[in-house]
Design an enzyme around this catalytic site. Structure first.
Site, PDB file in Angstrom:
ATOM      1  CG  ASN A   1      -1.754   1.211   1.374  1.00  9.54           C
ATOM      2  OD1 ASN A   1      -1.801   2.039   0.471  1.00  9.54           O
ATOM      3  ND2 ASN A   1      -2.423   1.345   2.511  1.00  9.54           N
ATOM      4  CD1 TRP A   2       3.099   0.931  -3.169  1.00  7.96           C
ATOM      5  CD2 TRP A   2       3.353   2.333  -4.895  1.00  7.96           C
ATOM      6  NE1 TRP A   2       3.722   0.242  -4.178  1.00  7.96           N
ATOM      7  CE2 TRP A   2       3.890   1.075  -5.255  1.00  7.96           C
ATOM      8  CE3 TRP A   2       3.403   3.366  -5.836  1.00  7.96           C
ATOM      9  CZ2 TRP A   2       4.468   0.829  -6.511  1.00  7.96           C
ATOM     10  CZ3 TRP A   2       3.983   3.127  -7.087  1.00  7.96           C
ATOM     11  CH2 TRP A   2       4.507   1.869  -7.411  1.00  7.96           C
ATOM     12  CE  LYS A   3      -0.169   3.102   4.845  1.00  2.72           C
ATOM     13  NZ  LYS A   3      -0.080   3.203   6.284  1.00  2.72           N
TER      14      LYS A   3
ATOM     15  CD  GLU B   1      -2.929   5.368   6.811  1.00  6.62           C
ATOM     16  OE1 GLU B   1      -2.929   5.418   5.577  1.00  6.62           O
ATOM     17  OE2 GLU B   1      -1.998   4.856   7.465  1.00  6.62           O
TER      18      GLU B   1
ATOM     19  CG  HIS C   1      -5.710   1.800   5.370  1.00 10.56           C
ATOM     20  ND1 HIS C   1      -5.279   2.698   6.314  1.00 10.56           N
ATOM     21  CD2 HIS C   1      -4.697   0.954   5.156  1.00 10.56           C
ATOM     22  CE1 HIS C   1      -4.031   2.399   6.647  1.00 10.56           C
ATOM     23  NE2 HIS C   1      -3.646   1.342   5.951  1.00 10.56           N
TER      24      HIS C   1
ATOM     25  N   GLY D   1       3.048  -1.058   4.252  1.00 11.83           N
ATOM     26  CA  GLY D   1       3.052   0.364   3.952  1.00 11.83           C
ATOM     27  C   GLY D   1       4.461   0.826   3.606  1.00 11.83           C
ATOM     28  N   GLY D   2       5.129   1.418   4.580  1.00 13.28           N
ATOM     29  CA  GLY D   2       6.441   2.034   4.351  1.00 13.28           C
ATOM     30  C   GLY D   2       7.432   1.149   3.606  1.00 13.28           C
TER      31      GLY D   2
ATOM     32  N   GLY E   1       2.837   2.428  10.825  1.00 14.32           N
ATOM     33  CA  GLY E   1       3.775   3.542  10.669  1.00 14.32           C
ATOM     34  C   GLY E   1       4.471   3.941  11.954  1.00 14.32           C
TER      35      GLY E   1
ATOM     36  CD  GLU F   1      -3.186  -2.430   7.352  1.00 11.47           C
ATOM     37  OE1 GLU F   1      -2.103  -2.656   6.804  1.00 11.47           O
ATOM     38  OE2 GLU F   1      -3.836  -1.393   7.165  1.00 11.47           O
TER      39      GLU F   1
ATOM     40  CB  SER G   1       5.697  -1.573  11.978  1.00  5.68           C
ATOM     41  OG  SER G   1       5.292  -0.227  12.207  1.00  5.68           O
TER      42      SER G   1
HETATM   43  P1  13P Z   1       3.267   0.497   7.676  1.00  2.00           P
HETATM   44  O1  13P Z   1       3.799  -0.788   7.065  1.00  2.00           O
HETATM   45  O2  13P Z   1       3.953   1.720   7.135  1.00  2.00           O
HETATM   46  O3  13P Z   1       3.195   0.425   9.154  1.00  2.00           O
HETATM   47  O4  13P Z   1       1.745   0.639   7.139  1.00  2.00           O
HETATM   48  C1  13P Z   1       0.901  -0.456   7.227  1.00  2.00           C
HETATM   49  C2  13P Z   1      -0.332  -0.138   6.493  1.00  2.00           C
HETATM   50  O5  13P Z   1      -1.110   0.708   6.914  1.00  2.00           O
HETATM   51  C3  13P Z   1      -0.591  -0.844   5.229  1.00  2.00           C
HETATM   52  O6  13P Z   1      -1.869  -0.604   4.758  1.00  2.00           O
END
Ligand code: 13P
Length: 250
Positions: free
Chosen positions: A9-11, A98, A96, A234-235, A174, A168, A213
């Protein structure tokens, strides 16, 4: 047999040229990943049309990070599931944390989005998970059960079989704080039991991904758990070598 899945997920990261470079780097390394691991990339909307072809040619499926709750019409700024399907997108992240937290997406909205995605032929990657205060109060099981009951449990089995679940924990997203392998297994097994209560044996075929993470250094331990079928990253998905290393962690 359940699928092993690693989804990135590149966000809201990467300009288009940066995204093109990242997609190219991932595409160039897919031959390093065992054939039984499904790779999915979820770039921002602006990149999807241009990047989907190259990613799919390299064996990487493409997801959107969101879709509209309606199919078309006067909804300025929205992108519908049929639009996504029409350019070769096959998956859609829905719910998600977010989106829930910053855009007020409730169970009612998410149920419509899942319906839209399914009707357009997209496979939803439906996200659930508790915030820190809920975990500390021991309410995490109730929270994820409610999130499933609002959106997933009402589905007919034929639709349910298209769903991927991503657990999640919000406190791990993050933050560099990962759920321990034991915590992940405990709640993934619980999620599967809740799903089995409605969908029976089909729940045994559902991929339940861990997100929060997840990185090359902890992926192997997480993915070794019997009910952890991969990760929503994510990251670490923004670095091609890390994303591929996670995919090699099974
Ligand atoms: P991180 O891997 O950056 O913690 O993000 C996880 C995430 O929200 C994937 O959708």
């Amino acid at each position: 047999m359940r699928k092993k899945i690693v989804a990135g997920n590149w966000k809201m990261n990467t300009t288009y040229p940066e995204g093109e470079t990242l997609a190219g780097a991932i595409a160039g390394k897919t031959n390093e990943v065992p054939g039984d691991v499904l790779l999915i990339a979820a770039p921002p909307f602006t990149h999807l049309c241009c990047l989907t072809g190259a990613l799919r040619e390299a064996g990487v499926k493409v997801a959107a990070q969101n879709c509209a709750a309606e199919a078309k019409g006067a909804y300025t700024g929205e992108v519908s599931a049929p639009m996504l399907a029409s350019i070769g997108v096959e998956y859609c992240i829905i719910g998600h944390s977010e989106r829930r937290e910053y855009y007020g997406e409730t169970g009612d909205v998410l149920r419509k989005k899942v319906r839209q995605a399914l009707d357009a032929g997209l496979r939803p990657i439906f996200c659930i998970g508790e915030v820190l205060a809920e975990r500390e109060a021991g309410r995490h099981f109730d929270v994820v059960r409610t999130q499933l009951e609002e959106v997933i449990i009402p589905l007919p089995t034929s639709d349910f079989e298209k769903i991927i679940i991503a657990y999640e924990p919000v406190w791990a997203i993050g933050t560099g704080k990962t759920a321990t392998a034991g915590q992940a297994q405990e709640i993934h097994a619980f999620i599967r039991r809740v799903l089995a209560g409605k969908f029976g044996d089909s729940a045994g075929n559902t991929a339940i991904l861990y997100g929060g993470s997840c990185k090359p250094s902890n992926a192997a331990e997480l993915f070794a758990q019997p009910d952890v079928d991969g990760g929503l990253i994510g990251g670490a998905s923004l670095v091609a070598d890390d994303f591929i290393a996670i995919a090699n962690a099974f």
